[in-house]
Scaffold this motif. Structure first.
Motif, short mmCIF file in Angstrom:
data_model
loop_
_atom_site.label_atom_id
_atom_site.label_comp_id
_atom_site.label_asym_id
_atom_site.label_seq_id
_atom_site.Cartn_x
_atom_site.Cartn_y
_atom_site.Cartn_z
N GLY A 144 0.80 -1.22 0.00
CA GLY A 144 0.00 0.00 0.00
C GLY A 144 0.84 1.27 0.00
N ASN A 145 0.15 2.38 0.13
CA ASN A 145 0.76 3.70 0.08
C ASN A 145 0.76 4.32 1.48
OD1 ASN A 145 1.45 6.37 -0.34
ND2 ASN A 145 -0.07 6.73 -1.93
N THR A 146 1.96 4.59 2.03
CA THR A 146 2.05 5.13 3.39
C THR A 146 1.46 6.53 3.50
OG1 THR A 146 4.32 5.84 2.93
CG2 THR A 146 4.04 3.74 4.09
N ALA A 147 1.26 7.23 2.39
CA ALA A 147 0.64 8.55 2.45
C ALA A 147 -0.80 8.48 2.94
CB ALA A 147 0.68 9.21 1.07
N ARG A 148 -1.42 7.31 2.80
CA ARG A 148 -2.81 7.15 3.24
C ARG A 148 -2.94 6.86 4.73
NH1 ARG A 148 -6.07 4.69 -1.84
NH2 ARG A 148 -7.57 6.38 -1.71
N GLY A 149 -1.94 6.26 5.34
CA GLY A 149 -1.98 6.00 6.78
C GLY A 149 -2.64 4.71 7.18
N THR A 150 -3.78 4.39 6.57
CA THR A 150 -4.45 3.11 6.82
C THR A 150 -4.91 2.54 5.49
OG1 THR A 150 -6.66 4.07 7.09
CG2 THR A 150 -5.31 3.84 9.09
#
Length: 125
Positions: A108-114
């Protein structure tokens, strides 16, 4: 009337049949949300006694035994990763897993957080 009764019986049998194959509900796939560890936890001890590293494929869960291997799939991307449970958490009721940053980035993308995930036990350690 007879068709409705027959249909009801067929539906009941098919539903009960599905449950009889799932003897161990712990092995069932579950869906929830996952977050990831902040870098400030690098080098600290986890609840299992391991030293935490955001570069390892590990995760925290409130109840699964330490050493349990869990396959985590991002429901948005379809990507999966296998992690080892070595800590307790997350302490947020809407999330079932805290992933290391490496595990989170792999799917996933860490910019999203969850992210929404499906997870299943693949080895009980």
């Amino acid at each position: 009337m007879m068709k409705r009764g027959t249909l009801l019986i067929i539906m009941m049998i098919s539903t009960l049949g599905t449950y009889s194959f799932k003897n161990n509900t712990e092995d069932a796939k579950k869906t929830s949300f996952a977050s990831y560890y902040h870098d400030k936890f690098n080098g600290r001890k986890t609840a299992s006694g391991d030293i935490f590293s955001n570069s390892k494929m590990t995760a925290a869960n409130r109840t699964l035994p330490f050493g349990t291997m869990v396959k985590v799939t991002n429901l948005r991307s379809g990507k999966s990763v296998v992690v080892e449970i070595n800590d307790r958490g997350p302490f947020h009721s809407a999330r079932a897993l805290d992933l290391s940053k490496a595990a989170f980035q792999a799917i996933g993308n860490t910019a999203r957080g969850t992210m929404p995930v499906e997870y299943e036990i693949i080895d009980n350690g």
